[in-house]
Design a protein around this motif. Structure first.
Motif, mmCIF file in Angstrom:
data_model
loop_
_atom_site.group_PDB
_atom_site.id
_atom_site.type_symbol
_atom_site.label_atom_id
_atom_site.label_comp_id
_atom_site.label_asym_id
_atom_site.label_seq_id
_atom_site.Cartn_x
_atom_site.Cartn_y
_atom_site.Cartn_z
ATOM 1 N N ASN A 235 0.879 -1.176 0.000
ATOM 2 C CA ASN A 235 0.000 0.000 0.000
ATOM 3 C C ASN A 235 0.915 1.223 0.000
ATOM 4 O O ASN A 235 1.130 1.847 1.028
ATOM 5 C CB ASN A 235 -0.889 -0.028 1.256
ATOM 6 C CG ASN A 235 -1.882 1.107 1.262
ATOM 7 O OD1 ASN A 235 -2.012 1.854 0.288
ATOM 8 N ND2 ASN A 235 -2.573 1.264 2.379
ATOM 9 N N PRO A 236 1.506 1.537 -1.168
ATOM 10 C CA PRO A 236 2.605 2.508 -1.180
ATOM 11 C C PRO A 236 2.200 3.887 -0.673
ATOM 12 O O PRO A 236 1.202 4.446 -1.130
ATOM 13 C CB PRO A 236 3.000 2.582 -2.659
ATOM 14 C CG PRO A 236 2.429 1.361 -3.282
ATOM 15 C CD PRO A 236 1.185 1.054 -2.509
ATOM 16 N N PRO A 237 2.949 4.436 0.282
ATOM 17 C CA PRO A 237 2.659 5.775 0.799
ATOM 18 C C PRO A 237 3.344 6.851 -0.050
ATOM 19 O O PRO A 237 4.263 6.549 -0.816
ATOM 20 C CB PRO A 237 3.278 5.744 2.189
ATOM 21 C CG PRO A 237 4.437 4.813 2.038
ATOM 22 C CD PRO A 237 4.076 3.811 0.978
ATOM 23 N N ASP A 238 2.899 8.101 0.097
ATOM 24 C CA ASP A 238 3.567 9.200 -0.603
ATOM 25 C C ASP A 238 4.917 9.496 0.039
ATOM 26 O O ASP A 238 5.867 9.856 -0.632
ATOM 27 C CB ASP A 238 2.701 10.470 -0.548
ATOM 28 C CG ASP A 238 1.420 10.297 -1.357
ATOM 29 O OD1 ASP A 238 1.441 9.442 -2.266
ATOM 30 O OD2 ASP A 238 0.436 10.996 -1.077
ATOM 31 N N VAL A 239 4.959 9.357 1.361
ATOM 32 C CA VAL A 239 6.189 9.663 2.086
ATOM 33 C C VAL A 239 6.517 8.508 3.014
ATOM 34 O O VAL A 239 5.639 7.981 3.695
ATOM 35 C CB VAL A 239 6.029 10.963 2.914
ATOM 36 C CG1 VAL A 239 7.123 11.069 3.967
ATOM 37 C CG2 VAL A 239 6.079 12.179 2.012
ATOM 38 N N LEU A 240 7.786 8.096 3.005
ATOM 39 C CA LEU A 240 8.248 7.087 3.957
ATOM 40 C C LEU A 240 9.211 7.784 4.907
ATOM 41 O O LEU A 240 10.264 8.268 4.505
ATOM 42 C CB LEU A 240 8.948 5.933 3.231
ATOM 43 C CG LEU A 240 9.610 4.889 4.127
ATOM 44 C CD1 LEU A 240 8.604 4.248 5.064
ATOM 45 C CD2 LEU A 240 10.283 3.807 3.291
ATOM 46 N N TYR A 241 8.808 7.860 6.176
ATOM 47 C CA TYR A 241 9.596 8.578 7.175
ATOM 48 C C TYR A 241 10.296 7.573 8.069
ATOM 49 O O TYR A 241 9.647 6.805 8.767
ATOM 50 C CB TYR A 241 8.647 9.473 7.978
ATOM 51 C CG TYR A 241 9.318 10.333 9.025
ATOM 52 C CD1 TYR A 241 10.228 11.309 8.660
ATOM 53 C CD2 TYR A 241 9.004 10.183 10.369
ATOM 54 C CE1 TYR A 241 10.826 12.108 9.615
ATOM 55 C CE2 TYR A 241 9.592 10.988 11.333
ATOM 56 C CZ TYR A 241 10.504 11.948 10.951
ATOM 57 O OH TYR A 241 11.096 12.753 11.899
ATOM 58 N N PHE A 242 11.621 7.554 8.042
ATOM 59 C CA PHE A 242 12.366 6.634 8.922
ATOM 60 C C PHE A 242 13.465 7.407 9.655
ATOM 61 O O PHE A 242 14.587 7.495 9.205
ATOM 62 C CB PHE A 242 12.918 5.426 8.157
ATOM 63 C CG PHE A 242 13.664 5.723 6.889
ATOM 64 C CD1 PHE A 242 12.982 6.085 5.735
ATOM 65 C CD2 PHE A 242 15.039 5.608 6.829
ATOM 66 C CE1 PHE A 242 13.670 6.363 4.562
ATOM 67 C CE2 PHE A 242 15.728 5.866 5.663
ATOM 68 C CZ PHE A 242 15.038 6.258 4.524
ATOM 69 N N PRO A 243 13.121 7.949 10.823
ATOM 70 C CA PRO A 243 14.077 8.778 11.569
ATOM 71 C C PRO A 243 15.082 7.918 12.324
ATOM 72 O O PRO A 243 15.243 8.078 13.531
ATOM 73 C CB PRO A 243 13.172 9.549 12.530
ATOM 74 C CG PRO A 243 12.037 8.618 12.783
ATOM 75 C CD PRO A 243 11.837 7.821 11.534
ATOM 76 N N ILE A 244 15.739 6.970 11.646
ATOM 77 C CA ILE A 244 16.641 6.050 12.339
ATOM 78 C C ILE A 244 18.091 6.434 12.042
ATOM 79 O O ILE A 244 18.358 7.507 11.535
ATOM 80 C CB ILE A 244 16.314 4.585 11.972
ATOM 81 C CG1 ILE A 244 16.385 4.356 10.472
ATOM 82 C CG2 ILE A 244 14.935 4.222 12.483
ATOM 83 C CD1 ILE A 244 16.084 2.935 10.059
ATOM 84 N N PHE A 245 19.007 5.540 12.386
ATOM 85 C CA PHE A 245 20.435 5.868 12.307
ATOM 86 C C PHE A 245 21.118 5.087 11.193
ATOM 87 O O PHE A 245 20.551 4.200 10.588
ATOM 88 C CB PHE A 245 21.122 5.509 13.625
ATOM 89 C CG PHE A 245 20.688 6.335 14.791
ATOM 90 C CD1 PHE A 245 21.273 7.559 15.040
ATOM 91 C CD2 PHE A 245 19.700 5.888 15.653
ATOM 92 C CE1 PHE A 245 20.888 8.324 16.116
ATOM 93 C CE2 PHE A 245 19.304 6.641 16.734
ATOM 94 C CZ PHE A 245 19.907 7.865 16.963
ATOM 95 N N GLU A 246 22.402 5.397 11.033
ATOM 96 C CA GLU A 246 23.269 4.530 10.254
ATOM 97 C C GLU A 246 23.535 3.298 11.107
ATOM 98 O O GLU A 246 23.649 3.420 12.311
ATOM 99 C CB GLU A 246 24.600 5.224 9.966
ATOM 100 C CG GLU A 246 24.515 6.255 8.874
ATOM 101 C CD GLU A 246 25.905 6.582 8.343
ATOM 102 O OE1 GLU A 246 26.188 6.203 7.202
ATOM 103 O OE2 GLU A 246 26.691 7.169 9.086
ATOM 104 N N PRO A 247 23.689 2.113 10.550
ATOM 105 C CA PRO A 247 23.588 1.790 9.134
ATOM 106 C C PRO A 247 22.179 1.363 8.700
ATOM 107 O O PRO A 247 21.942 1.213 7.523
ATOM 108 C CB PRO A 247 24.538 0.600 9.006
ATOM 109 C CG PRO A 247 24.428 -0.107 10.306
ATOM 110 C CD PRO A 247 24.167 0.956 11.342
ATOM 111 N N GLU A 248 21.241 1.208 9.664
ATOM 112 C CA GLU A 248 19.935 0.683 9.263
ATOM 113 C C GLU A 248 19.252 1.638 8.288
ATOM 114 O O GLU A 248 18.582 1.205 7.339
ATOM 115 C CB GLU A 248 19.035 0.439 10.482
ATOM 116 C CG GLU A 248 19.511 -0.679 11.414
ATOM 117 C CD GLU A 248 20.586 -0.200 12.382
ATOM 118 O OE1 GLU A 248 20.811 1.021 12.469
ATOM 119 O OE2 GLU A 248 21.205 -1.051 13.038
#
Lengths: 416, 366
Positions: A235-248
């Motif tokens: 269910n593709p979103p317009d925005v994918l927000y992933f406020p995570i770190f390197e390396p993930e």
């Protein structure tokens, strides 16, 4: 009655003796007395080992540059820096804080790196009458004094890092108003920091009329993100927000290229990924990705980066070195403003006075913008945040930092 | 070994059990049924819901096989050392890191000189060779310094030493190369995809899978068909008898560590071209744990078993959360992919305690 009188007498006696022992100290939580040749001692609690050791390296570097620029001196004396490893965990914070608290000469601490470590370090530091200024704790709970609502604030806590509430809300606002996104998905990595950030973003996005279609999580240490990305792609979103770190974060961005269905999804991250190594390591997948973070584009900041390169070589490993620099300066300025020189050449610094001086920080022009501390220690105002856009130049030519394409402060000015 | 059981004493919650069954048997049976039932319910409800297309399942399968290939290559090192010494070399994940982390700098310079783009295959082979050399050196030093002096100590001693060695290696490399994240350069031909039917498989996944198969076949040939392989097998059977037969046991053990290390180093480079990001001193920890799991899953001490275990684990990790956990309505299913992976481990081990391809260890070996 006799007992009460005795007790009162005992208390009075203690006070009298205490006051006598401290000499010129009239501070309610005690003083630090520097003998004529004692150094000015401050501490650093950072993640110096473990998987996020780069965060500690980043902060310690910022503090060291702050010290270098003062010639290593405060109040005309050498500054001694005591560095403790607070890891990125509750146990680490506890251990580091106890070591710091046991040294009565320490005036204040820059740290910790992680909010989790701060939660256990703060009670110890606070009880010891010291103060801590964190360059990178962003959890809203730390500056929330309402214990019933999960607040962890205690006197003596300050931070130059921006509260997640600001950053998450800004990401949502930007996605909706500027990018015109109608739906969003979020990914966190189980860390209270990333979870808090995505929760604020999703909540704000929903409140403003957007549709949050997916909120999921990966683990620290995961390298394969195909599973979660495929789930999002159903269910593709317009925005994918992933406020995570390197390396993930790199893995999520890079692997999103290979997942059919996510071609039109705009990638968005936060300051955890606002590091020089991110675009280069992620490659073409990073082009067109938005990152929120502190608005560091001043000339002072360029000079800081040049000094970093000269001192340590290369670019800072993470995004909180300037916050650490500001934290160290606020602490040292406060120390200098409350120190009272005695006739015998010793210096007396009241601990409550020191806290009051930090609390009174107002309109301080730091590297991370204008800092004004509120009553629960939030010194960053959130106005000094901006959205960065990663372009070809960052990925292939090593340009850093990327251009700030939007900032809250400027957007507010335009509205006026 | 004979054991006499007093059947009359077998009770669960005061209820007598049928002859030959203990309470533990019953609980394990119940556990088997519950786990299998949960998997069947979860999987069927996901499939009935029809949220994922067939192409998406296939893409997940291939991604899992590729990830599993990396686990498998590392697992081979665990299995080899276990096969010979009955010792779990927990520092093996860091041997993998040593090769991958050191080689990232060579890879960068090969890219800058343009060699990587003009001769990609040759360059990758050179990098693999270099990484294998580095990891081999680390593994051999590890054996010589940390394990050999303790070879006759109780079994827990080398295990703890291995954990210590793991930390030592991590922080040594952190000291050498810093704590920041590095990334392998990408190669043009690995970025493409190959269309198979209705899905596009990334070339990188095929590259990883094939490299792993080739390396495993080489290892299998080495162990089964060569003189030194025969010596390895004899040391594995019985060290003392092997010594009497003229086998230099120390040499064979060093050789085993060297081979395991070389494979880990090669895996480091293969991993680098498959998942270029995230190269740092800590990168060996999780793959090490997963690879150990894979080795146990496949039957520790067994080479094809390690390979199969690795692939199995990789596929379960990518497909499991979406197939089973989503169907059961568990939120944040992907965060629980390790739960799925380790539940599978438990499941395999309660049905086949010796692992998928493992032989039952005789008392002497175990």
């Amino acid at each position: 009655m006799k007992k009460v009188a005795f007790l009162l007498f005992a208390i009075l006696l203690t006070f009298a003796v205490g006051a006598h022992a401290d000499g010129h100290c009239s501070d309610e939580i005690g003083c630090v007395v520097l003998a004529p040749d004692d150094p000015v001692t401050i501490g650093v609690m950072s993640a110096l080992s473990g998987p996020v050791a780069f965060l500690g390296e980043d902060s310690v570097g910022g503090v060291e540059i702050a010290l270098n620029r003062r010639g290593g001196l405060a109040l005309g004396r050498e500054i001694e820096l005591i560095t403790e490893d607070s890891l990125c965990s509750a146990e680490g914070g506890q251990t580091a804080a106890q070591k710091i608290a046991s040294d009565e000469q320490i005036l204040g601490v820059v740290g910790t790196s992680c909010s989790g470590a701060a939660a256990s370090a703060l009670p110890v530091i606070s009880a010891a009458g010291m103060l801590m200024i964190s360059p990178s704790n962003t959890s809203p709970a730390l500056t929330n004094a309402d214990m019933d609502a999960g607040g962890l604030w205690q006197p003596g806590y300050y931070r130059t890092a921006h509260n997640d509430e600001f950053q998450g809300a800004m990401a949502a606002e930007y996605a909706l108003n500027e990018l015109g996104a109608a739906s969003a998905a979020t990914i966190h990595d189980g860390d209270p920091y990333t979870d808090g950030l995505q929760a604020v973003m999703a909540r704000t996005f929903g409140e403003m009329g957007g549709d949050v279609v997916f909120q999921g999580a990966v683990n620290k240490g995961d390298t394969d993100m195909t599973a979660i990305l495929t789930e999002i792609a159903t269910n593709p979103p317009d925005v994918l927000y992933f406020p995570i770190f390197e390396p993930e974060g790199n893995f999520v961005a890079a692997q999103s290229l290979n997942v059919p269905g996510l071609e039109d999804t705009i990638l968005m991250g936060a300051d955890g990924l606002l590091v020089a190594s991110f675009p280069e390591a992620t490659g073409e997948a990073a082009i067109g990705m938005y990152l929120s973070g502190p608005y560091l584009s001043s000339e002072d900041y360029s000079a800081f980066l040049a000094e970093w390169d000269e001192e340590f070589g290369g670019a800072p490993p993470s995004g909180f070195h300037a916050h650490a620099y500001d934290a160290a300066n606020i602490l040292l300025n406060a120390i200098e403003s409350v120190a009272v020189e005695q006739e015998d050449g010793s210096i007396v610094i009241g601990r409550q006075a020191l806290r009051d001086a930090v609390s009174a920080t107002e309109g301080y022009a730091g590297l991370t913008g204008v800092l004004t501390c509120n009553e629960t220690g939030d010194c960053a105002t959130g106005e000094a945040l901006g959205m960065y856009l990663i372009t070809e130049a960052e990925v292939t030519e090593g340009n850093w930092p990327p251009d700030v394409i939007w900032s809250k402060a400027e957007a507010a000015m335009d509205d006026m | 070994m004979t054991q006499t059981r007093k059947v009359t004493h077998n009770k669960l919650l005061g209820i007598p059990l049928p002859a030959g069954h203990t309470g533990v048997d019953l609980i394990i049976s119940a556990l088997r049924i519950i786990i299998v039932a949960l998997i069947v319910i979860g999987a069927s409800s996901t499939l009935l819901e029809g949220r994922f297309t067939f192409e998406q399942w296939l893409a997940l399968l291939f991604a899992g096989l590729a990830q599993g290939s990396i686990y498998a290559l590392i697992a081979l090192g665990y299995t080899l050392v276990y096969g010979i010494l009955r010792m779990i070399n927990f520092a093996h994940g860091d041997v993998f890191m040593a090769g991958a982390f050191t080689t990232v700098f060579l890879a960068k310079s090969l890219q800058q000189s343009g060699f990587l783009d003009s001769q990609p295959l040759l360059a990758i082979l050179i990098l693999m060779g270099f990484a294998a050399l580095v990891s081999m050196t680390v593994a051999v030093l590890l054996e010589r310094i940390a394990y050999r002096p303790l070879r006759n100590a109780p079994r827990l001693v080398p295990l703890i030493t291995a954990i210590g060695a793991s930390f030592f290696l991590q922080y040594t490399f952190r000291g050498l190369f810093g704590s920041g994240f590095k990334a392998y350069p990408t190669v043009a031909f690995l970025r493409g995809t190959i269309a198979v039917g209705s899905i596009n498989i990334p070339v990188a996944q095929i590259f990883v899978f094939l490299s792993a198969i080739v390396l495993m076949l080489c290892l299998y040939w080495l162990v089964e068909r060569t003189r030194i392989g025969k010596a390895m097998r004899s040391v594995s059977e019985d060290k003392e008898v092997a010594t009497l037969m003229g086998v230099n046991v120390d040499l064979i053990i060093v050789f085993t560590f060297a081979i395991g290390g070389a494979l880990a180093g090669a895996a480091g480079v293969i991993n680098g071209f498959f998942r270029p990001q995230g190269v740092n001193f800590f990168m060996g920890f999780f793959p090490g744990i997963k690879a150990f799991t894979a080795a146990v899953l496949g039957g520790i001490g067994n080479i094809p078993g390690a390979m199969l275990g690795g692939m199995f684990l990789g596929v379960i990790e990518t497909i499991g959360p979406n197939l089973v956990l989503n169907g059961l309505g568990i939120p944040s299913a992907n965060q629980l992919k390790d739960v799925i992976a380790f539940t599978m481990l438990v499941l395999v081990l309660i049905f086949r305690p010796q692992g998928i391809l493992g032989e039952r260890l005789s008392v002497e070996k175990a």
